[in-house]
Design an enzyme around this catalytic site. Structure first.
Site, short mmCIF file in Angstrom:
data_model
loop_
_atom_site.label_atom_id
_atom_site.label_comp_id
_atom_site.label_asym_id
_atom_site.label_seq_id
_atom_site.Cartn_x
_atom_site.Cartn_y
_atom_site.Cartn_z
CE1 TYR A 7 0.92 -1.43 4.33
CE2 TYR A 7 1.25 0.79 4.14
CZ TYR A 7 1.45 -0.21 4.85
OH TYR A 7 2.39 -0.30 5.99
N GLY A 8 2.33 1.11 -0.03
CA GLY A 8 2.89 2.36 0.38
C GLY A 8 4.13 2.49 -0.68
CG LEU A 10 7.36 -2.46 -0.90
CD1 LEU A 10 7.18 -3.42 0.07
CD2 LEU A 10 8.86 -2.59 -1.50
CD GLU A 77 8.88 -2.44 3.92
OE1 GLU A 77 8.87 -1.47 4.69
OE2 GLU A 77 8.24 -2.17 2.81
N1 PCA Z 1 6.38 -0.19 2.15
C1 PCA Z 1 5.24 -1.46 2.52
C2 PCA Z 1 4.86 -0.92 3.69
C3 PCA Z 1 4.93 0.41 3.97
C4 PCA Z 1 5.92 0.92 2.74
O1 PCA Z 1 6.25 1.97 2.56
C5 PCA Z 1 4.22 -1.25 1.29
O2 PCA Z 1 4.40 -0.42 0.42
O3 PCA Z 1 3.17 -1.83 1.62
#
Ligand code: PCA
Length: 142
Positions: A7-8, A10, A77
């Site tokens: 959701y972020g 990635l 992460e």
């Molecule tokens: N990366 C992971 C978790 C938050 C982030 O920036 C993602 O994109 O889901």
């Protein structure tokens, strides 16, 4: 093979997309439950927090991943480190088709109780968008 919901940073077109070596699964997905999604700290790093039940149904992308893909992203992460994310299973649903199926998938998130109260928060957001990356800087390991 496993499924990973991102959701972020990635997501496709976002700052850590190069670490996401999974294979995109077609469709638009969101969490079945509501979760608080904040930009945390001065790095404005996107982070879903537990417990669920407040915030929004968070929108993201779904990927099919193998062990190597997960290892790379777990390192980014900082899984298992004090400042890191946890990778747990949650339920997401497809919402661009009628009666989308519910799927159990991995996601990176943090527990609310581990976020220092003084940490800057922006949100809660339903979706991490391009404009949210303006002040993004990553303190990850990759
Ligand atoms: N990366 C992971 C978790 C938050 C982030 O920036 C993602 O994109 O889901």
């Amino acid at each position: 093979m496993s499924l990973l919901f991102v959701y972020g940073s990635l997501k496709q077109g976002f700052p850590n997309e190069h670490v996401n070596t999974g294979r995109r699964v077609a469709g638009q997905y969101r969490t079945r439950e509501r979760y608080p999604l904040y930009l945390l700290g001065e790095g404005e790093v996107p982070c879903v927090l537990t417990p669920a039940g407040s915030g929004h149904q968070v929108i993201g992308e779904l990927y099919e991943v193998n062990d190597g893909d997960l290892q790379r992203m777990d390192r980014l992460e900082r899984i298992g480190e004090p400042q890191g994310y946890e990778r747990i299973e949650i339920t997401v649903e497809r919402f661009d088709v009628a009666a989308g199926e519910a799927l159990s998938v991995f996601v990176y998130l943090k527990q609310e109780c581990f976020i220092p109260p003084s940490t800057q928060r922006i949100g809660p957001l339903a979706e991490y968008r391009a404009e949210h990356t303006a002040r993004f800087h990553w303190i990850g390991a990759a």
